[in-house]
Design a protein around this motif. Structure first.
Motif, short mmCIF file in Angstrom:
data_model
loop_
_atom_site.label_atom_id
_atom_site.label_comp_id
_atom_site.label_asym_id
_atom_site.label_seq_id
_atom_site.Cartn_x
_atom_site.Cartn_y
_atom_site.Cartn_z
N LEU A 118 4.12 0.60 -0.11
CA LEU A 118 2.74 0.57 0.40
C LEU A 118 1.95 -0.52 -0.33
O LEU A 118 2.08 -0.69 -1.54
N ASP A 119 1.14 -1.23 0.44
CA ASP A 119 0.27 -2.26 -0.10
C ASP A 119 -1.12 -2.04 0.47
O ASP A 119 -1.37 -2.28 1.65
N LEU A 120 -2.02 -1.53 -0.36
CA LEU A 120 -3.38 -1.24 0.10
C LEU A 120 -4.36 -2.34 -0.30
O LEU A 120 -5.57 -2.21 -0.09
N TYR A 121 -3.83 -3.43 -0.85
CA TYR A 121 -4.68 -4.57 -1.20
C TYR A 121 -4.94 -5.47 -0.01
O TYR A 121 -6.07 -5.90 0.22
N TRP A 122 -3.88 -5.77 0.77
CA TRP A 122 -3.99 -6.79 1.80
C TRP A 122 -4.62 -6.35 3.12
O TRP A 122 -5.22 -7.19 3.81
N PRO A 123 -4.53 -5.09 3.55
CA PRO A 123 -5.20 -4.73 4.81
C PRO A 123 -6.69 -5.07 4.77
O PRO A 123 -7.39 -4.73 3.83
N GLY A 124 -7.13 -5.79 5.81
CA GLY A 124 -8.52 -6.23 5.85
C GLY A 124 -8.73 -7.59 5.21
O GLY A 124 -9.76 -8.23 5.43
N ARG A 125 -7.75 -8.04 4.42
CA ARG A 125 -7.83 -9.35 3.79
C ARG A 125 -6.88 -10.35 4.43
O ARG A 125 -7.16 -11.54 4.46
N LEU A 126 -5.74 -9.85 4.88
CA LEU A 126 -4.69 -10.70 5.43
C LEU A 126 -4.54 -10.43 6.92
O LEU A 126 -4.27 -9.30 7.34
N GLU A 127 -4.74 -11.47 7.72
CA GLU A 127 -4.65 -11.32 9.17
C GLU A 127 -3.24 -10.86 9.56
O GLU A 127 -2.24 -11.40 9.09
N GLY A 128 -3.18 -9.83 10.40
CA GLY A 128 -1.90 -9.33 10.87
C GLY A 128 -1.23 -8.34 9.94
O GLY A 128 -0.14 -7.84 10.24
N CYS A 129 -1.86 -8.04 8.81
CA CYS A 129 -1.27 -7.09 7.87
C CYS A 129 -1.25 -5.70 8.47
O CYS A 129 -2.23 -5.25 9.09
N ALA A 130 -0.15 -5.00 8.30
CA ALA A 130 -0.02 -3.65 8.83
C ALA A 130 -1.04 -2.71 8.19
O ALA A 130 -1.32 -2.81 6.99
N ASP A 131 -1.55 -1.78 8.98
CA ASP A 131 -2.51 -0.81 8.45
C ASP A 131 -1.76 0.25 7.63
O ASP A 131 -0.54 0.38 7.74
N PRO A 132 -2.47 1.01 6.80
CA PRO A 132 -1.81 1.99 5.93
C PRO A 132 -0.95 3.01 6.66
O PRO A 132 0.12 3.39 6.16
N HIS A 133 -1.38 3.46 7.83
CA HIS A 133 -0.59 4.46 8.57
C HIS A 133 0.74 3.85 9.02
O HIS A 133 1.80 4.49 8.89
N THR A 134 0.71 2.62 9.52
CA THR A 134 1.93 1.95 9.94
C THR A 134 2.84 1.71 8.75
O THR A 134 4.07 1.88 8.83
N GLN A 135 2.26 1.33 7.63
CA GLN A 135 3.05 1.13 6.41
C GLN A 135 3.74 2.42 5.99
O GLN A 135 4.90 2.42 5.59
N ARG A 136 3.01 3.52 6.08
CA ARG A 136 3.57 4.80 5.66
C ARG A 136 4.77 5.18 6.51
O ARG A 136 5.79 5.65 5.99
N ASP A 137 4.66 4.99 7.82
CA ASP A 137 5.79 5.31 8.71
C ASP A 137 7.00 4.45 8.40
O ASP A 137 8.14 4.94 8.39
N ALA A 138 6.77 3.16 8.16
CA ALA A 138 7.87 2.25 7.83
C ALA A 138 8.50 2.62 6.49
O ALA A 138 9.72 2.58 6.32
N PHE A 139 7.67 2.98 5.53
CA PHE A 139 8.15 3.40 4.22
C PHE A 139 9.07 4.62 4.35
O PHE A 139 10.17 4.67 3.79
N ALA A 140 8.63 5.58 5.13
CA ALA A 140 9.43 6.79 5.34
C ALA A 140 10.78 6.45 5.98
O ALA A 140 11.82 7.02 5.60
N TRP A 141 10.78 5.52 6.92
CA TRP A 141 12.04 5.13 7.56
C TRP A 141 12.97 4.46 6.55
O TRP A 141 14.17 4.76 6.52
N HIS A 142 12.43 3.60 5.71
CA HIS A 142 13.26 2.94 4.70
C HIS A 142 13.79 3.94 3.67
O HIS A 142 14.92 3.80 3.18
N ILE A 143 12.99 4.94 3.32
CA ILE A 143 13.45 5.99 2.41
C ILE A 143 14.67 6.68 3.01
O ILE A 143 15.69 6.90 2.34
N ASP A 144 14.57 7.01 4.29
CA ASP A 144 15.70 7.66 4.97
C ASP A 144 16.92 6.75 5.01
O ASP A 144 18.06 7.20 4.80
N LEU A 145 16.70 5.45 5.23
CA LEU A 145 17.82 4.50 5.25
C LEU A 145 18.49 4.44 3.88
O LEU A 145 19.73 4.40 3.78
#
Length: 282
Positions: A118-145
């Motif tokens: 998770l990266d909560l620094y860049w949302p709102g600062r970096l164009e196209g950066c994934a929002d926290p909810h999307t990051q969380r879902d991706a993180f969970a998928w990588h944990i499972d992998l």
């Protein structure tokens, strides 16, 4: 973390440090260091070897990079790979991307799933950066992998201590968890150490203004410690802001050894041995 494949600095590269060996760069980005083919990968690793760095894990942050790092690992026996989509790029984790990452994760020279988290620094600062909810879902998928492949989970955590811990607790952490470029304070270090997780320190530990991290570092048991460059970023003092490369790792290790009051040679040996154990190379 990197936000582009181009160097963000124009300062002259640091001189090659006095060799310190054995060293293992637990997390770097060889493509962002300018390597683009087998010849340039070997050139970067030859420069590293001259400084005592015997091996490195080159880490993906997008799908193209995930394919590239596996080719780099095939190109040089000193290079290993980690594959995932960086949290800021979590929005590109489509079903097709998941299938490709999963296939690459089975590569025998892929030694970790990362960097994710998770990266909560860049949302709102970096164009196209994934929002926290999307990051969380991706993180969970990588944990499972990581669980399904049995490979270590390599975490990127920026301004998200509480949230990263919440996801790990909710999903259940894999057997081996690595906090890459650990930059938090003593409380987070204590939590991670108690959980048996691995903390990897970069050039930031040499920064005098990184007070919380420098207070946390002595609390990390030697057997839970790795060192990394995260090159081409986070070049250690006194070359902060210059382009980083694996050959610069001795600067970080000597700064850390001074902070811990131990021999740099001893620290090099311990962290190299840890990396080979954690990445299951010995």
């Amino acid at each position: 973390m990197r936000v582009s494949s181009k160097r963000s600095v124009e300062r002259e590269a640091p001189p090659t440090p006095e060799p310190l060996t054995p060293l293992f760069d637990a997390h770097t980005h060889l493509d962002a260091c300018g390597a683009h083919d087998a010849t340039s990968v070997r050139a970067v690793m030859d420069r590293a070897a001259a400084a005592g760095v015997q091996a490195a894990v080159t880490v993906a942050d997008d799908l193209a990079s995930a394919h590239w790092v596996t080719r780099a690992a095939d190109a040089d026996e000193r290079v290993y790979a980690a594959v995932a989509l960086h949290p800021t790029r979590a929005g590109t984790l489509t079903e097709t991307a998941r299938a490709e990452i999963e296939a690459l994760a089975a590569h025998p020279r892929v030694v970790a799933i990362g960097e994710t988290g998770l990266d909560l620094y860049w949302p709102g600062r970096l164009e196209g950066c994934a929002d926290p909810h999307t990051q969380r879902d991706a993180f969970a998928w990588h944990i499972d992998l990581a669980k399904r492949t049995g490979k270590p989970l390599m975490i990127h955590n920026r301004d998200a201590d509480t949230e990263v811990l919440d996801v790990l607790r909710a999903e259940g952490a894999p057997e081996t968890v690595i906090f890459h470029c650990f930059s938090s304070g003593p409380e987070m270090a204590h939590t991670c150490v108690d959980a048996g997780w691995i903390l990897s320190l970069s050039g930031t530990v040499s920064f005098k203004n990184a007070r919380d991290l420098r207070e946390a570092a002595p609390r990390i048991p030697r057997e839970q410690l790795l060192v990394e460059t995260d090159a081409p970023f986070l070049t250690p003092h006194p070359y902060r802001g210059a382009p980083n490369e694996p050959y610069c790792l001795p600067y970080t290790v000597r700064a850390l050894a001074e902070l811990l009051g131990v021999s740099a040679t001893e620290l090099a040996q311990v962290t190299s041995s840890n990396a080979r154990r954690v990445y299951r190379l010995s």
